[in-house]
Design a protein around this motif. Structure first.
Motif, PDB file in Angstrom:
ATOM      1  N   CYS A 167       0.828  -1.215   0.000  1.00 29.08           N
ATOM      2  CA  CYS A 167       0.000   0.000   0.000  1.00 29.08           C
ATOM      3  C   CYS A 167       0.859   1.261   0.000  1.00 29.08           C
ATOM      4  CB  CYS A 167      -0.897  -0.022   1.241  1.00 29.08           C
ATOM      5  SG  CYS A 167      -1.960   1.413   1.340  1.00 29.08           S
ATOM      6  N   ILE A 168       0.498   2.224  -0.818  1.00 27.18           N
ATOM      7  CA  ILE A 168       1.224   3.500  -0.851  1.00 27.18           C
ATOM      8  C   ILE A 168       0.405   4.611  -0.184  1.00 27.18           C
ATOM      9  CG2 ILE A 168       2.618   2.908  -2.868  1.00 27.18           C
ATOM     10  CD1 ILE A 168       0.603   4.583  -4.537  1.00 27.18           C
ATOM     11  N   CYS A 170      -2.379   6.055  -0.842  1.00 22.59           N
ATOM     12  CA  CYS A 170      -2.804   7.131  -1.750  1.00 22.59           C
ATOM     13  C   CYS A 170      -4.255   7.514  -1.497  1.00 22.59           C
ATOM     14  CB  CYS A 170      -2.643   6.684  -3.198  1.00 22.59           C
ATOM     15  SG  CYS A 170      -3.720   5.305  -3.644  1.00 22.59           S
ATOM     16  N   SER A 171      -4.978   6.683  -0.739  1.00 22.14           N
ATOM     17  CA  SER A 171      -6.376   6.891  -0.343  1.00 22.14           C
ATOM     18  C   SER A 171      -7.370   6.822  -1.507  1.00 22.14           C
ATOM     19  CB  SER A 171      -6.549   8.185   0.459  1.00 22.14           C
ATOM     20  OG  SER A 171      -6.916   9.239  -0.341  1.00 22.14           O
ATOM     21  N   CYS A 173      -8.663   4.141  -2.595  1.00 24.01           N
ATOM     22  CA  CYS A 173      -9.684   3.177  -2.162  1.00 24.01           C
ATOM     23  C   CYS A 173     -10.690   3.840  -1.223  1.00 24.01           C
ATOM     24  CB  CYS A 173      -9.020   1.996  -1.470  1.00 24.01           C
ATOM     25  SG  CYS A 173      -7.930   2.477  -0.123  1.00 24.01           S
ATOM     26  N   VAL A 197      -4.501   1.992   5.648  1.00 19.82           N
ATOM     27  CA  VAL A 197      -5.909   1.841   5.275  1.00 19.82           C
ATOM     28  C   VAL A 197      -6.578   0.920   6.283  1.00 19.82           C
ATOM     29  CG1 VAL A 197      -7.474   0.903   3.547  1.00 19.82           C
ATOM     30  CG2 VAL A 197      -5.460   2.200   2.840  1.00 19.82           C
ATOM     31  N   CYS A 220      -7.519   1.041  -6.851  1.00 15.59           N
ATOM     32  CA  CYS A 220      -6.178   0.844  -6.272  1.00 15.59           C
ATOM     33  C   CYS A 220      -5.119   0.770  -7.378  1.00 15.59           C
ATOM     34  CB  CYS A 220      -6.157  -0.442  -5.442  1.00 15.59           C
ATOM     35  SG  CYS A 220      -4.562  -0.736  -4.665  1.00 15.59           S
ATOM     36  N   THR A 222      -2.060  -0.222  -7.079  1.00 13.10           N
ATOM     37  CA  THR A 222      -1.029  -1.236  -6.809  1.00 13.10           C
ATOM     38  C   THR A 222      -1.688  -2.606  -6.639  1.00 13.10           C
ATOM     39  OG1 THR A 222      -1.223  -0.989  -4.425  1.00 13.10           O
ATOM     40  CG2 THR A 222       0.288   0.524  -5.539  1.00 13.10           C
TER      41      THR A 222
END
Ligand code: SF4
Ligand code: SF4
Ligand code: SF4
Ligand code: FES
Length: 951
Positions: A167-168, A170-171, A173, A197, A220, A222
């Protein structure tokens, strides 16, 4: 082979009408005001690197990968959050920008597993793509430093996995869950390095509020949120656009394939019904198509006590045809008929009814719409002149007041519900009319009903009359609309009728149970809105006065001028994928395709000439009449395609007796369903993935269904019907469903401009589509109504109480509905992992009624009506009001239809599923019916097994 990816413009399109022109990297570009620089650049082929932006959600501006330089401006603004402006000169490439972007990527990659080659997202990962795009070659930070590389995976959801190590933050999701789905199940928990998250309160996905719509996976960038099917089978190689075969929303999907294997179903961004969104059924519950229970061999038997015998297609078809002819010779021409299904394509339904009318020589064709929306067809045809809803789904985004009657969109029509919730979050008002507290009342984040009018089941017409009474007596009508657009004589009569005191909220309060003040307030809210829209479901139609209620709704919309433009209208939310289409295609016994009566001379002559057959001008038997006639020995042969009447129809013991009485029951289905247990010929069907055709959704949208894999049994369903027609001596010679659509278009004015070419070109078409130039009709009745004189007709709606009343013996009212994860009789969804959410039907009962009976949640309860008795487990819930109990009907062994009665709508015979007087009591064992059902089912499975072993 690599799959064609859909273009991602980075941010949503602007709908502003004002255009601005700017320069990006020396190229002039014109875009609507409010467009982001990122989107404007993308529209001319300049892809600015990005990670936290995607065009299905609003930009957030957190990753800083998309920075640009603006001549005369300061700093490096993010292009995803900076709107275009007249005369701007933007550079997307420079050494300074490249350094910043590489720095950003370096930070991301330093805390990311470097396992691209073995990662399931390899080749479909934006992080990987962006690392390449910014030219990242090395990472200077210490890989042994503090990181998230060992974060534990969440595998709780049956369909997708969550791997936080990738997870990066990035929000995307989180925003997809909020903006697209409207569930708000995800948050970013913690700050800085610790931020992560989190589903609900740091729970596993399956324990959270997540409804598995898939929007977060879609968003997402990724491999963090990833379909398990991709992890198991690898990246898809090609994609074909098709349409979901579950509910009447009709979502468009890309079936992403590897050879003939579906790897995943991805909602199509260009789909006009769903705009790239989906629900758990269409997105994930496609595994039934290759389930081990799929039937792939034709079978016959002389008696339902005999073992099945596997035979060739030729033998099965010849046997079926000779049996049907034998029965006609013995009992007369009208002794056979057929039932079509709203799960079949338009083309399948069309040739089925053609076979019956032209090949069987009678009009004994009916459809499952009989038991759901036939009152919609009748009521709207009478008042507006056409048997369909008036709007497209997008129209809801302009509604100021939304009135939902007898529908539960978040469970029944989830993707449309997400759009509706978005509009409600923007401030539209909501009135819910339902005996039960549906999620939209107060269980959807940031949405609540302004009024929840909890009426007693069976009192709809008294309620709608009361609402109309307020509007008439308080002069809240749109008289200009009525005078210009409606039949004024019918209005004058209706106005006098509805103004009578006995319709007032005060007078009807004791009938409906709804406080008069609430009805008055809701009526004022609806009538004084700029745009008020009505959405309704089976809670309106499945009543003894279902047609009257539909007419009452139509009267209300006409009286307030809420028709003929965007944001208003009367919108039946159709249950199954092709309810609209199966009705359009002429599957009612009294109507040819396009809702033209079989006795109408001109239409009759048209079809006789086109089909080269002598046609009956007498309406045929409706489904309940078929059952009656079977018990009277005058209806002895049935061809039933794609419908499971032995589970879905009311008073099921009566249906079973009728099926047992018939001499030849032919079932065409993908599974050996409940009806097939009473069959003599079984013709294996094809799932929606195995055939070509079209479905028509609740907004009259005709969408493509495309074959993505070969039919497991060798034939598409339309080919099987064609073989049967030919065997019966009525020749059919189509080589592709497009030819069937061409015939439909040539014979049906509202479809005259529809063709496969046009559907492929436009993606979908909303009928009416009268000619080649037309691209369809999103909003109906804009200038005139479709009635012959162009005027809307008001009709009187006297309330007549149902015969089904509570008594001392049966003191509670049972009403029924559906749940998000299961679909209708459950034949498809029960054969998927959707059972993880709902593996049995339960009886919801109010705490007071439960206490009176000494019941606790999970207790076994007997539910007894005058038709029969069944047993379910109890669920104590305040969602239902005292005096009302509720259940879903997705499992055959639940026997919900053992208790429903033979009451039906006066105009259409649509069963009164929503009102059954029952008694409920604690029990310790299953009902007699359930015992017999299990024994019968086991015996039938043995007979199947014997047939397969002997075959
Ligand atoms: S699957 Fe849908 S409901 Fe669940 S977290 Fe993702 S977006 Fe939200
Ligand atoms: S799960 Fe995916 S979309 Fe959500 S924050 Fe992580 S990388 Fe972004
Ligand atoms: S909302 Fe209906 S049509 Fe759309 S994916 Fe879900 S079941 Fe399929
Ligand atoms: S894509 Fe613009 S800031 Fe992330």
């Amino acid at each position: 082979m690599s799959i064609n990816k859909e273009q991602d413009f980075g941010t949503p399109a602007s709908t502003a009408s004002q255009l601005v022109t700017l320069e990006i990297d020396g190229f002039k570009v014109t875009a609507p005001a409010g467009t982001s620089i990122m989107r404007a650049a993308s529209s001319i082929g300049i892809d600015i690197p990005k990670l936290c932006a995607t065009d299905s959600i609003e930009p957030f501006g957190s990753c800083r990968l998309c920075v640009v330089e603006i001549e005369g401006g300061r700093g490096m603004p993010a292009s995803c959050t900076t709107p275009v402006a007249e005369g701007l000169k933007v550079s997307t490439q420079s050494k300074r920008l490249a350094d910043v972007r590489r720095g950003v990527m370096e930070l991301y990659i330093s805390d990311h597993p470097l396992d691209c080659l073995t990662c399931s997202a390899n080749g479909d990962c934006e992080l990987q793509d962006m690392a390449g795009a910014v030219g990242l070659r090395e990472v200077r930070y210490n890989p042994q430093g503090e990181n998230h590389l060992n974060a534990a995976k969440d595998e709780s959801n049956p369909y997708f996995s969550f791997d936080p190590s990738k997870c990066i933050v990035c929000s995307r999701c989180v925003r997809a869950c909020e903006e697209t789905q409207g569930t708000f199940a995800l948050t970013i928990d913690g700050r800085g390095f610790d931020s992560k998250v989190s589903p609900s309160q740091n729970q596993a996905f399956m324990d959270s509020e997540c409804v598995s719509c898939g929007a977060c996976i879609q968003a997402c960038p990724t491999a963090t949120l990833m379909e398990k099917s991709v992890i198991d089978h690898g990246q898809p190689e090609h994609a074909i656009i098709t349409t979901c075969a579950y509910c009447g929303v009709g979502c468009s999907f890309r079936a992403e394939m590897k050879g003939e294997q579906v790897i995943r179903m991805v909602p199509n961004k260009d789909g006009k019904a769903n705009h790239g969104h989906s629900c758990v059924k269409g997105r994930f519950a496609f595994g039934y198509a290759t389930h081990k229970d799929r039937m792939t061999k034709p079978m016959i038997r002389a008696d339902i006590k005999d073992a099945w015998q596997e035979v060739s297609w030729e033998e099965a078809i010849n046997h079926a045809s000779s049996e049907l002819r034998r029965i006609q010779a013995k009992y007369g021409k009208d002794s056979i008929g057929g039932i079509t299904s709203s799960r079949c394509t338009n083309e399948e339904v069309y040739i089925m009814q053609k076979l019956i009318r032209a090949g069987f020589g009678n009009n004994n064709v009916d459809t499952c719409a009989r038991v759901c929306h036939s009152p919609t067809g009748y009521g709207l045809k009478q008042t507006f002149g056409e048997s369909s809803g008036t709007q497209d789904f997008d129209s809801v985004m302009k509604a100021d007041v939304i009135l939902i009657i007898g529908a539960n969109p978040t469970d029944g029509h989830p993707v449309f519900a997400s759009m509706m919730k978005k509009r409600l979050r923007e401030g539209a008002k909501l009135i819910v009319v339902d005996p039960r507290e549906i999620d939209l009342v107060r269980n959807s984040p940031h949405v609540h009903a302004d009024y929840h009018l909890k009426l007693r089941p069976g009192t709809n017409v008294a309620f709608i009359n009361a609402l109309a009474h307020v509007i008439v007596t308080e002069q809240l009508m749109d008289e200009d609309f009525v005078n210009a657009r409606c039949d004024v004589a019918s209005f004058a009569k209706w106005e006098i009728f509805i103004a009578q005191e006995y319709h007032s909220p005060e007078a009807t309060e004791s009938i409906t149970g709804v406080p008069a003040a609430d009805i008055r307030a809701a009526a004022r809210l609806y009538a004084t809105a700029n745009n008020a829209a009505i959405y309704y479901g089976l809670g309106v139609t499945e009543h003894s006065q279902g047609s009257t209620m539909v007419i009452g709704i139509a009267n209300l919309a006409m009286a307030t001028g809420n028709l003929g433009r965007v944001g208003v209208g009367v919108n039946p939310l159709r249950g199954q994928n092709n309810v609209q289409g199966s009705c359009d295609m002429g599957s009612f016994p009294h109507e040819f395709p396009g809702y033209r009566h079989v006795s109408d001379d001109k239409t009759h002559r048209l079809f006789e000439a086109a089909w080269d057959a002598e046609l009956s001008s007498e309406p045929g038997l409706r489904i309940p009449n078929m059952f009656e006639a079977a018990l009277d020995k005058s209806f002895m042969g049935l061809y039933c395609e794609g419908e499971d009447i032995a589970q879905s129809d009311p008073d099921i013991q009566h249906v079973h007796a009728a099926l047992r009485a018939m001499e030849c029951v032919i079932v065409q289905d993908i599974f050996l369903n409940e009806t097939a247990k009473f069959a003599h010929v079984f013709l294996p069907g094809a799932s929606f993935l195995e055939k070509n055709g079209t479905f028509t959704n609740a907004e009259r949208r005709i969408s493509p269904v495309r074959k993505v894999m070969s039919p497991l049994a060798g034939y598409q369903d339309w080919e099987v019907t064609q073989m049967l027609a030919n065997a019966m001596g009525y020749p059919m010679n189509y080589s592709h469903p497009s030819e069937i659509m061409a015939e439909i278009a040539s014979l049906t004015p509202t479809f005259a401009g529809v063709s496969y070419e046009k559907i492929d070109q436009l993606g979908s078409i909303q009928w009416p589509c009268y000619d080649e130039e037309s691209v369809g009709t999103p909003i109906m009745h804009e200038e005139t109504f479709m009635r012959d004189n162009g005027k809307g007709l008001f009709m009187l709606t006297e309330y007549v109480a149902t015969h089904e009343r509570v008594t001392r013996k049966f003191p509670l009212i049972l009403t029924t509905g559906r749940i998000l994860s299961q679909y209708n009789v459950g034949a498809q969804t029960r054969r998927t992992d959707n059972n993880a959410w709902h593996s049995e039907d339960r009886l919801e009962i109010h705490p007071h009624d439960a206490e009176d009976r000494g019941l606790k949640t999970d207790d076994w309860v007997g539910i007894k009506s005058r038709s029969g008795e069944t047993v379910l487990r109890a669920l104590i819930s305040e969602r239902v009001q005292p005096g009302v109990v509720y259940t879903t009907f997705h499992f055959p062994e639940s026997g919900a239809n053992v208790i429903t009665t033979d009451n039906s709508d006066w105009a259409t015979n649509c069963p009164e599923y929503k009102v059954t007087a029952v008694q409920v009591s604690k029990v310790s064992q299953t009902s007699d019916w359930q015992e017999k059902y299990h024994a019968f089912s086991e015996n039938q499975l043995d007979l199947l097994e014997q047939g397969i072993n002997n075959g």
